[in-house]
Design an enzyme around this catalytic site. Structure first.
Site, PDB file in Angstrom:
ATOM      1  N   THR A  57     -11.860   8.043 -31.453  1.00  0.00           N
ATOM      2  CA  THR A  57     -13.355   7.921 -30.327  1.00  0.00           C
ATOM      3  C   THR A  57     -13.494   8.992 -30.259  1.00  0.00           C
ATOM      4  OG1 THR A  57     -10.996   7.360 -28.495  1.00  0.00           O
ATOM      5  CG2 THR A  57     -12.490   5.905 -29.502  1.00  0.00           C
ATOM      6  N   PHE A  64     -11.885  -0.454 -31.534  1.00  0.00           N
ATOM      7  CA  PHE A  64     -11.888  -2.348 -31.384  1.00  0.00           C
ATOM      8  C   PHE A  64     -11.687  -3.062 -30.186  1.00  0.00           C
ATOM      9  CE2 PHE A  64     -11.296   0.028 -36.143  1.00  0.00           C
ATOM     10  CZ  PHE A  64     -12.327  -0.888 -36.414  1.00  0.00           C
ATOM     11  N   ARG A  65     -10.650  -2.661 -29.948  1.00  0.00           N
ATOM     12  CA  ARG A  65      -9.651  -3.003 -28.854  1.00  0.00           C
ATOM     13  C   ARG A  65     -10.542  -3.037 -27.243  1.00  0.00           C
ATOM     14  NH1 ARG A  65      -7.154  -3.949 -33.150  1.00  0.00           N
ATOM     15  NH2 ARG A  65      -7.077  -6.197 -33.986  1.00  0.00           N
ATOM     16  N   GLN A 113      -3.763   3.217 -39.282  1.00  0.00           N
ATOM     17  CA  GLN A 113      -3.678   2.035 -39.710  1.00  0.00           C
ATOM     18  C   GLN A 113      -5.473   2.614 -40.061  1.00  0.00           C
ATOM     19  OE1 GLN A 113      -3.061  -0.757 -36.314  1.00  0.00           O
ATOM     20  NE2 GLN A 113      -2.025   0.626 -35.356  1.00  0.00           N
ATOM     21  N   HIS A 133      -3.965   0.294 -44.140  1.00  0.00           N
ATOM     22  CA  HIS A 133      -5.754  -0.541 -44.270  1.00  0.00           C
ATOM     23  C   HIS A 133      -6.661   0.234 -45.635  1.00  0.00           C
ATOM     24  CE1 HIS A 133      -4.818  -1.770 -39.555  1.00  0.00           C
ATOM     25  NE2 HIS A 133      -3.345  -2.586 -40.653  1.00  0.00           N
ATOM     26  N   CYS A 141      -9.321   2.709 -59.403  1.00  0.00           N
ATOM     27  CA  CYS A 141     -10.053   2.114 -59.753  1.00  0.00           C
ATOM     28  C   CYS A 141      -8.893   0.398 -60.289  1.00  0.00           C
ATOM     29  CB  CYS A 141      -9.309   3.047 -60.745  1.00  0.00           C
ATOM     30  SG  CYS A 141      -9.902   2.200 -63.434  1.00  0.00           S
ATOM     31  N   CYS A 166     -14.911   5.139 -63.551  1.00  0.00           N
ATOM     32  CA  CYS A 166     -12.743   5.519 -63.358  1.00  0.00           C
ATOM     33  C   CYS A 166     -13.616   6.945 -63.463  1.00  0.00           C
ATOM     34  CB  CYS A 166     -11.934   5.129 -63.845  1.00  0.00           C
ATOM     35  SG  CYS A 166     -10.478   5.742 -63.735  1.00  0.00           S
ATOM     36  N   CYS A 177      -8.982   6.639 -68.318  1.00  0.00           N
ATOM     37  CA  CYS A 177      -8.615   5.447 -68.200  1.00  0.00           C
ATOM     38  C   CYS A 177      -9.946   4.568 -68.968  1.00  0.00           C
ATOM     39  CB  CYS A 177      -8.980   5.053 -66.689  1.00  0.00           C
ATOM     40  SG  CYS A 177      -9.064   3.541 -66.538  1.00  0.00           S
ATOM     41  N   VAL A 259      -5.100  10.873 -26.260  1.00  0.00           N
ATOM     42  CA  VAL A 259      -4.287  11.866 -26.766  1.00  0.00           C
ATOM     43  C   VAL A 259      -4.339  13.358 -27.457  1.00  0.00           C
ATOM     44  CG1 VAL A 259      -3.141  11.194 -29.577  1.00  0.00           C
ATOM     45  CG2 VAL A 259      -4.329   9.144 -27.912  1.00  0.00           C
TER      46      VAL A 259
END
EC number: 2.3.1.286
Length: 317
Positions: A57, A64-65, A113, A133, A141, A166, A177, A259
């Protein structure tokens, strides 16, 4: 820009508790608790950090919350009044403190996350990081499953095609690839967590002497439950967050402060100097594509150590 990310996700009603009030410890109490945390870190041989949206932040990326979080305001039909783009955002004091704590040997692993890419930009080596996440700066790829750093935030979320080939033939190892197509690797609600990131996260959380949650209410599973993995083996659990979390009653220590403030104080107590952000260490600023894949060999190596630990704990003690 986290608003754009949230808008790109599928509709989902169960977003957890939104807008819970924040509380702040006094300066004196914060100082005492930071001293206690520094002592816990000194006594621990394996420290794991669990990072959430609250550590970003101060970079201008809304959480988000929180009281002014994206989903909290969305429920009221509003948008955050600050929203820096992912490309403009720079790692915070917390991100850089994490680098310093790892390099000084006080922290062994980070489980995040966050999809904002600020751990990546800070210069944190992939071997120390699980991104549960996804990451808005990573292209993966579909064929060979390798991941590559993008110089800018990718255009989509939800593991959609970027309609680009790729990049494996462009990397320093020269492995090619054929016909692979790149996708973003940011999860939508229905997606499974990335296997190697999750496995490394579970193993490190379990063997940790000390799990520290930073800037997260720990509501999303399984991410939010990982810091509890070490408790049955006598490990410690610390929370640094302004809002109540799902697991407050299980924590050995809770610090209600920003933090950035907490890690600045802890680093000073440990004699660790926090570096400034440098574009020279930022993979998104480099001229050649950089691979971001967790090598399976790393997972296998740590898995052997993990099995020895589990055998010792459950069969020899």
């Amino acid at each position: 820009m986290s608003c754009n990310y949230a808008d790109g996700l599928s509709a989902y009603d169960n977003k957890g508790i939104l807008g819970a009030p924040e509380s702040f410890d006094s300066d004196e109490v914060v100082a005492e608790k930071c001293q206690e945390l520094a002592e816990l870190i000194k006594k621990s041989g394996h420290v794991v950090l669990h990072t959430g949206a609250g550590i970003s932040t101060s970079a201008g990326i809304p959480d988000f919350r929180g009281p002014k979080g994206v989903w909290t305001l969305e429920e009221k039909g509003e948008k955050p009044d600050f929203n820096v783009s992912f490309d403009e955002a720079r790692p915070t004091k917390t991100h850089m403190a994490i680098i310093a704590l790892i390099e000084s040997g006080y922290v062994q692993y980070v489980i995040s996350q966050n999809i904002d890419g600020l751990h990546l930009k800070s210069g944190l080596d992939r071997k120390y990081l699980s991104e549960l996440h996804g990451n808005i700066y990573i292209e993966q790829c579909k064929k060979c499953r390798r991941q590559f750093v993008s110089p800018s935030a990718v255009e989509t979320v939800g593991q959609k095609s970027l309609q680009r080939a790729c990049k494996s033939s462009m990397d320093s190892k020269g492995r090619s690839c054929r016909s692979g197509i790149l996708y973003d690797n940011v999860l939508d609600w229905e997606h499974d967590l990335p296997e190697n990131d999750l496995e490394m996260g579970v193993m490190h959380s379990t063997v940790a002497d000390l799990n520290i949650a930073l800037g997260t209410t720990l509501q999303i599973v399984p991410s939010g439950d990982l810091p509890l993995k070490n408790l049955k083996c006598g490990g410690k659990f610390v929370i640094c967050n302004l809002q109540p979390t799902k697991h407050d009653k299980k924590a050995n220590l809770i610090i209600s402060s920003y933090v950035d403030v907490v890690l600045s104080k802890v680093c000073k107590l440990l004699g660790v100097e926090i570096p400034e952000y440098s574009e020279a260490s930022d993979p998104t600023k480099q001229s050649k594509p950089m691979e971001w894949t967790i090598p399976t060999s790393n997972v296998n190596t740590f898995h052997r150590q993990y099995k020895k630990y589990v055998y010792f704990i459950y069969y020899l003690l």
